[in-house]
Write a protein that holds these residues in place. Structure first.
Motif, PDB file in Angstrom:
ATOM      1  N   GLY A  35       0.815  -1.204   0.000  1.00  0.00           N
ATOM      2  CA  GLY A  35       0.000   0.000   0.000  1.00  0.00           C
ATOM      3  C   GLY A  35       0.854   1.260   0.000  1.00  0.00           C
ATOM      4  N   ILE A  36       0.186   2.408   0.095  1.00  0.00           N
ATOM      5  CA  ILE A  36       0.900   3.685   0.037  1.00  0.00           C
ATOM      6  C   ILE A  36       1.159   4.246   1.431  1.00  0.00           C
ATOM      7  CG2 ILE A  36       0.009   4.254  -2.249  1.00  0.00           C
ATOM      8  CD1 ILE A  36      -2.044   6.068  -0.885  1.00  0.00           C
ATOM      9  N   GLY A  37       0.922   3.435   2.444  1.00  0.00           N
ATOM     10  CA  GLY A  37       1.140   3.882   3.818  1.00  0.00           C
ATOM     11  C   GLY A  37       2.606   3.835   4.214  1.00  0.00           C
ATOM     12  N   GLU A  38       2.829   3.826   5.517  1.00  0.00           N
ATOM     13  CA  GLU A  38       4.189   3.906   6.039  1.00  0.00           C
ATOM     14  C   GLU A  38       5.033   2.688   5.695  1.00  0.00           C
ATOM     15  OE1 GLU A  38       5.535   6.714   7.688  1.00  0.00           O
ATOM     16  OE2 GLU A  38       3.729   7.382   6.662  1.00  0.00           O
ATOM     17  N   TRP A  39       4.417   1.511   5.633  1.00  0.00           N
ATOM     18  CA  TRP A  39       5.219   0.303   5.433  1.00  0.00           C
ATOM     19  C   TRP A  39       5.908   0.264   4.075  1.00  0.00           C
ATOM     20  CZ3 TRP A  39       7.553  -3.089   8.306  1.00  0.00           C
ATOM     21  CH2 TRP A  39       7.151  -3.218   9.638  1.00  0.00           C
ATOM     22  N   SER A  40       5.345   0.922   3.095  1.00  0.00           N
ATOM     23  CA  SER A  40       6.022   0.954   1.796  1.00  0.00           C
ATOM     24  C   SER A  40       7.346   1.712   1.902  1.00  0.00           C
ATOM     25  CB  SER A  40       5.124   1.591   0.733  1.00  0.00           C
ATOM     26  OG  SER A  40       4.814   2.931   1.055  1.00  0.00           O
ATOM     27  N   LYS A  41       7.389   2.758   2.742  1.00  0.00           N
ATOM     28  CA  LYS A  41       8.652   3.485   2.957  1.00  0.00           C
ATOM     29  C   LYS A  41       9.620   2.647   3.775  1.00  0.00           C
ATOM     30  CE  LYS A  41       5.578   6.841   2.043  1.00  0.00           C
ATOM     31  NZ  LYS A  41       4.151   6.521   1.801  1.00  0.00           N
ATOM     32  N   TYR A  42       9.098   2.001   4.823  1.00  0.00           N
ATOM     33  CA  TYR A  42       9.965   1.170   5.659  1.00  0.00           C
ATOM     34  C   TYR A  42      10.632   0.071   4.833  1.00  0.00           C
ATOM     35  CZ  TYR A  42       7.126   3.179   9.482  1.00  0.00           C
ATOM     36  OH  TYR A  42       6.475   4.020  10.341  1.00  0.00           O
ATOM     37  N   ILE A  43       9.837  -0.604   4.021  1.00  0.00           N
ATOM     38  CA  ILE A  43      10.360  -1.740   3.259  1.00  0.00           C
ATOM     39  C   ILE A  43      11.352  -1.277   2.198  1.00  0.00           C
ATOM     40  CG2 ILE A  43       9.744  -3.635   1.715  1.00  0.00           C
ATOM     41  CD1 ILE A  43       8.996  -4.076   4.641  1.00  0.00           C
ATOM     42  N   THR A  44      11.082  -0.142   1.570  1.00  0.00           N
ATOM     43  CA  THR A  44      12.021   0.389   0.573  1.00  0.00           C
ATOM     44  C   THR A  44      13.384   0.643   1.197  1.00  0.00           C
ATOM     45  OG1 THR A  44      10.205   1.451  -0.637  1.00  0.00           O
ATOM     46  CG2 THR A  44      12.430   2.246  -1.085  1.00  0.00           C
ATOM     47  N   ILE A  45      13.389   1.292   2.353  1.00  0.00           N
ATOM     48  CA  ILE A  45      14.648   1.550   3.059  1.00  0.00           C
ATOM     49  C   ILE A  45      15.273   0.240   3.517  1.00  0.00           C
ATOM     50  CG2 ILE A  45      15.647   2.592   5.133  1.00  0.00           C
ATOM     51  CD1 ILE A  45      13.458   4.766   4.876  1.00  0.00           C
ATOM     52  N   ALA A  46      14.443  -0.646   4.058  1.00  0.00           N
ATOM     53  CA  ALA A  46      14.955  -1.904   4.613  1.00  0.00           C
ATOM     54  C   ALA A  46      15.669  -2.737   3.558  1.00  0.00           C
ATOM     55  CB  ALA A  46      13.800  -2.704   5.222  1.00  0.00           C
ATOM     56  N   ILE A  47      15.134  -2.777   2.357  1.00  0.00           N
ATOM     57  CA  ILE A  47      15.759  -3.581   1.299  1.00  0.00           C
ATOM     58  C   ILE A  47      17.153  -3.048   0.979  1.00  0.00           C
ATOM     59  CG2 ILE A  47      15.622  -4.212  -1.143  1.00  0.00           C
ATOM     60  CD1 ILE A  47      12.577  -4.316  -0.821  1.00  0.00           C
ATOM     61  N   GLY A  48      17.266  -1.730   0.855  1.00  0.00           N
ATOM     62  CA  GLY A  48      18.571  -1.146   0.563  1.00  0.00           C
ATOM     63  C   GLY A  48      19.578  -1.394   1.672  1.00  0.00           C
TER      64      GLY A  48
END
Length: 233
Positions: free
Chosen positions: A99-112
């Motif tokens: 989704g477009i909530g907070e977890w999409s930002k968390y996961i993007t950073i986490a992968i990097g």
């Protein structure tokens, strides 16, 4: 400042390079209004949560890959295939899944962060002198002992390298993620400054991100000196 002087002399186009005095004025306005502090706190929370979500599994899996050649042989091809993919290119897929909530930002950073911590942790463990592993094995060290008393301490210098690189990656990714899929944060501030041609606001956001990178580097360097004193002795 040279920049200010060049703008005043009209040698720099103030539409694209507003004078530092104007940027400072905008910084004060954003600070007084609370907009800057709110955006900063939102971005920091996303950075730290995403960093932890990526760094912890990266560390644990990296230690395991370093200690066990079979695990390393099984996972290395996957890491080699996935690591080169630009992490921000995964954001559309991440937004579909989370989704477009907070977890999409968390996961993007986490992968990097995950890959940088993982790769450096593996390298750190693999480079440990084998004699330490042999001695531990001869003295009947448990699997937990291999992790906590050999692999982790021995790999700490390279683990910290991965953490530093991961934090830099987190700063890059949070800006991109907030530009594309957020309505708050420093990245969103930079984007709205560009989008509305309020370039002083955009430059404030850029300076804030630069300052964060500098502060994080100082903090991590000091933490490294405290945790790994022998590296600097």
């Amino acid at each position: 400042m040279l920049w200010e002087m060049l703008v005043r002399l009209k040698l720099l186009d103030a539409r694209f390079f507003p004078p530092p005095s104007g940027i400072v004025g905008t910084f004060v306005d954003l600070l007084v209004s609370g907009e800057l502090l709110q955006a900063l706190l939102i971005s920091l929370s996303r950075i730290f949560i995403g960093f932890v979500v990526g760094a912890v599994p990266g560390l644990l899996i990296g230690l395991t890959m370093g200690l066990f050649p079979l695990v390393r042989a099984a996972l290395e091809p996957m890491v080699a295939a996935l690591y080169p993919i630009p992490k921000i290119a995964l954001l559309p897929l991440i937004m579909i899944l989370f989704g477009i909530g907070e977890w999409s930002k968390y996961i993007t950073i986490a992968i990097g962060v995950f890959f940088l911590v993982l790769i450096n942790t593996v390298a750190g463990v693999v480079n440990i002198d084998r004699i330490y592993l042999d001695v531990a094995r001869n003295f009947g060290a448990s699997r937990k002992d291999f992790y906590t008393t050999i692999a982790l301490p021995g790999a700490l210098p390279l683990i910290f390298t991965g953490i530093k690189l991961g934090m830099g990656m987190a700063l890059l990714l949070i800006v991109a993620a907030e530009m594309i899929g957020a309505k708050s944060g420093i990245g969103y501030m930079i984007w709205t400054g560009y989008d509305t041609f309020y370039l002083e606001k955009m430059y404030v956001g850029l300076v804030i991100m630069s300052f964060l990178g500098y502060v994080f580097t100082l903090v991590l360097d000091e933490l490294e000196r405290w945790i790994i004193p022998w590296k600097h002795s």
